[in-house]
Scaffold this motif. Structure first.
Motif, PDB file in Angstrom:
ATOM      1  N   UNK A  31       1.028  -1.251  -0.009  1.00 54.39           N
ATOM      2  CA  UNK A  31      -0.061   0.249  -0.063  1.00 54.39           C
ATOM      3  C   UNK A  31       0.830   1.327   0.135  1.00 54.39           C
ATOM      4  N   UNK A  32       0.350   2.651   0.010  1.00 61.14           N
ATOM      5  CA  UNK A  32       1.373   3.494  -0.023  1.00 61.14           C
ATOM      6  C   UNK A  32       2.151   3.811   1.115  1.00 61.14           C
ATOM      7  N   UNK A  33       1.776   3.421   2.301  1.00 53.63           N
ATOM      8  CA  UNK A  33       2.441   3.612   3.546  1.00 53.63           C
ATOM      9  C   UNK A  33       2.655   2.482   4.372  1.00 53.63           C
ATOM     10  N   UNK A  34       2.379   1.347   3.745  1.00 54.20           N
ATOM     11  CA  UNK A  34       2.424  -0.077   4.460  1.00 54.20           C
ATOM     12  C   UNK A  34       2.735  -1.237   3.659  1.00 54.20           C
ATOM     13  N   UNK A  72       0.790 -13.560   9.715  1.00 60.01           N
ATOM     14  CA  UNK A  72       0.790 -12.263   8.954  1.00 60.01           C
ATOM     15  C   UNK A  72       1.464 -11.014   9.668  1.00 60.01           C
ATOM     16  N   UNK A  73       1.785 -10.092   9.088  1.00 63.48           N
ATOM     17  CA  UNK A  73       2.311  -8.889   9.789  1.00 63.48           C
ATOM     18  C   UNK A  73       2.186  -7.828   8.779  1.00 63.48           C
ATOM     19  N   UNK A  74       1.716  -6.415   9.482  1.00 66.39           N
ATOM     20  CA  UNK A  74       1.857  -5.428   8.590  1.00 66.39           C
ATOM     21  C   UNK A  74       3.042  -4.459   9.022  1.00 66.39           C
ATOM     22  N   UNK A  75       3.814  -4.050   7.923  1.00 68.81           N
ATOM     23  CA  UNK A  75       4.845  -3.041   8.318  1.00 68.81           C
ATOM     24  C   UNK A  75       4.216  -1.896   7.978  1.00 68.81           C
ATOM     25  N   UNK A  76       4.048  -0.799   8.871  1.00 69.58           N
ATOM     26  CA  UNK A  76       3.763   0.556   8.808  1.00 69.58           C
ATOM     27  C   UNK A  76       4.611   1.415   8.918  1.00 69.58           C
ATOM     28  N   UNK A  79       7.470   5.236   3.669  1.00 68.80           N
ATOM     29  CA  UNK A  79       7.305   5.984   2.705  1.00 68.80           C
ATOM     30  C   UNK A  79       6.657   5.607   1.333  1.00 68.80           C
ATOM     31  N   UNK A  80       6.114   6.342   0.495  1.00 69.41           N
ATOM     32  CA  UNK A  80       5.491   6.088  -0.839  1.00 69.41           C
ATOM     33  C   UNK A  80       6.657   5.776  -1.746  1.00 69.41           C
ATOM     34  N   UNK A  81       6.503   4.747  -2.578  1.00 73.71           N
ATOM     35  CA  UNK A  81       7.479   4.564  -3.560  1.00 73.71           C
ATOM     36  C   UNK A  81       8.763   4.166  -3.237  1.00 73.71           C
ATOM     37  N   UNK A  82       8.846   3.402  -2.473  1.00 70.53           N
ATOM     38  CA  UNK A  82      10.223   2.689  -1.846  1.00 70.53           C
ATOM     39  C   UNK A  82      10.207   1.490  -2.011  1.00 70.53           C
ATOM     40  N   UNK A 107       6.326  -0.014  -1.974  1.00 68.38           N
ATOM     41  CA  UNK A 107       5.082   0.634  -1.716  1.00 68.38           C
ATOM     42  C   UNK A 107       4.549   1.529  -2.867  1.00 68.38           C
ATOM     43  N   UNK A 108       3.206   1.776  -2.608  1.00 76.11           N
ATOM     44  CA  UNK A 108       2.654   2.380  -3.899  1.00 76.11           C
ATOM     45  C   UNK A 108       2.736   4.052  -3.674  1.00 76.11           C
ATOM     46  N   UNK A 109       2.304   4.667  -4.855  1.00 69.06           N
ATOM     47  CA  UNK A 109       2.409   5.995  -4.735  1.00 69.06           C
ATOM     48  C   UNK A 109       1.303   6.542  -3.819  1.00 69.06           C
TER      49      UNK A 109
END
Length: 129
Positions: A31-34, A72-76, A79-82, A107-109
């Motif tokens: 996603x953009x930030x995760x 499962x795990x969410x990295x939060x 930054x976008x586009x990394x 990560x998405x824009x």
């Protein structure tokens, strides 16, 4: 003596599985930030926890590491586009650790860029970093 050999054979196979077992079917949904990570849980009670590590190739200050007890795990707070290299490994109750499974995810824009430019914004940002 046959029972002893059968037991030793079983023990060797069991220990081999515990030490060399690994993370199966690791997937990343950016996603953009995760980034949402999922993998197949191992059967049994031999897993103590899973270690997740992530590394940004362009900025080491964005590297991280954490532990989870789930599959499962969410990295939060990313930054976008990394683009990140992500690894997941299992720590067993006997103290051994599996080989890590690796996956790369970008990560998405952010917001309107995602709608207007799609993945081209990320491709541009990561190609020339």
């Amino acid at each position: 003596t046959r029972n002893i050999f059968d037991f030793l054979s079983f023990l060797c196979v069991t220990l081999h599985f515990i030490v060399t077992g690994g993370i199966v079917n690791l997937t990343a949904e950016p996603h953009s930030h995760s980034i949402q990570l999922d993998w197949q849980c191992e059967d049994g009670n031999s897993i103590a926890n899973y270690t997740i590590a992530w590394k940004d190739f362009t900025d080491e200050s964005r590297n991280g590491r954490d532990v989870t007890y789930n599959c499962s795990y969410v990295i939060e707070s990313l930054e976008a586009c990394v683009t990140f290299e992500i690894s997941v490994s299992a720590l067993y109750v006997n103290g051994s650790e599996s080989e890590a499974a690796f996956i790369n995810a970008t990560t998405l824009p952010d917001g309107k860029w995602h709608v207007m430019c799609g993945f081209m914004a990320c491709a541009y940002n990561t190609s020339y970093s």
